[in-house]
Scaffold this active site. Sequence first.
Site, PDB file in Angstrom:
ATOM      1  N   HIS A   1       0.820  -1.206   0.000  1.00  0.00           N
ATOM      2  CA  HIS A   1       0.000   0.000   0.000  1.00  0.00           C
ATOM      3  C   HIS A   1       0.858   1.262   0.000  1.00  0.00           C
ATOM      4  O   HIS A   1       1.931   1.312   0.586  1.00  0.00           O
ATOM      5  CB  HIS A   1      -0.937   0.013   1.207  1.00  0.00           C
ATOM      6  CG  HIS A   1      -0.230  -0.042   2.532  1.00  0.00           C
ATOM      7  ND1 HIS A   1       0.212   1.091   3.178  1.00  0.00           N
ATOM      8  CD2 HIS A   1       0.114  -1.080   3.321  1.00  0.00           C
ATOM      9  CE1 HIS A   1       0.786   0.750   4.312  1.00  0.00           C
ATOM     10  NE2 HIS A   1       0.752  -0.561   4.424  1.00  0.00           N
ATOM     11  N   ASP A   2       0.391   2.251  -0.742  1.00  0.00           N
ATOM     12  CA  ASP A   2       0.990   3.589  -0.787  1.00  0.00           C
ATOM     13  C   ASP A   2       2.380   3.617  -1.428  1.00  0.00           C
ATOM     14  O   ASP A   2       3.089   4.619  -1.312  1.00  0.00           O
ATOM     15  CB  ASP A   2       1.065   4.218   0.616  1.00  0.00           C
ATOM     16  CG  ASP A   2      -0.295   4.294   1.280  1.00  0.00           C
ATOM     17  OD1 ASP A   2      -1.158   5.033   0.769  1.00  0.00           O
ATOM     18  OD2 ASP A   2      -0.517   3.591   2.289  1.00  0.00           O
TER      19      ASP A   2
ATOM     20  N   GLY B   1       4.869  -1.272   2.671  1.00  0.00           N
ATOM     21  CA  GLY B   1       4.088  -0.063   2.450  1.00  0.00           C
ATOM     22  C   GLY B   1       4.943   1.186   2.370  1.00  0.00           C
ATOM     23  O   GLY B   1       5.992   1.285   3.003  1.00  0.00           O
TER      24      GLY B   1
END
Length: 229
Positions: free
Chosen positions: A70-71, A88
């Site tokens: 994520h991100d 992440g």
Amino acid sequence: IGRAGVIFPYATVGTVPQDVKFRGEASELHIGGGVNIREYATVSVGTETGGGATRLGDGVLVMSGAHVGHDCQIGEECVVASGSVLGGHVSMGSGSTVGGGCSIQQRVRIGQLAMVGGMSGVVGDVLPYTLAMGNRAKLVGLNLVGLRRKGWENHRIWRLMAEFTAFWSDMYNHPVISRQWTQPYQPPALATDASMNLKKRCELFTLLRQPGSDMREIVDFLMNDGNMQ
């Protein structure tokens, strides 16, 4: 999703992040043009704390079984090889490569045209144009193969290597520099010593560097580290 890309069978793209803090907030995944995501790879959406979006730039290749957390912010023409895991918030500069079977700790930055050798564990930032390898990877030099693949000519590589060596040496007249890099390019003298911290080295180099220096990318990368002293 941009044009001319391919998401291969059994890839999992755009699912919720593997983050215990995620509470179902609105989040996104942006995939540029010409991106290839191979079999069994996984790419998560972003989270609120990370800006709400994961991004893959144009021409990215995510090989089979790799994971993009994520991100993550992946620049153009990057490669994440098979079996590698990006935690992440990892960022990869344009043209950088993560070799097979690597583990990249969350929030690590990998600079432009850098290379992480296969089976490496990375817990700190990787400078632009460099090669890092090992379990708890260490910097081992410039990414010469990657630079040549991108069309860099020898004189440009020599200049970067001269400045790079000078930047990290405790004095300019280091025997490695004087023996190998007096020709064809003379880097600016750095009046550094072991007591000079990294921030001061960056500031000094910024004052001395010549126009067109590729070392600027490395110095700027270091200066953008909020924890640098």
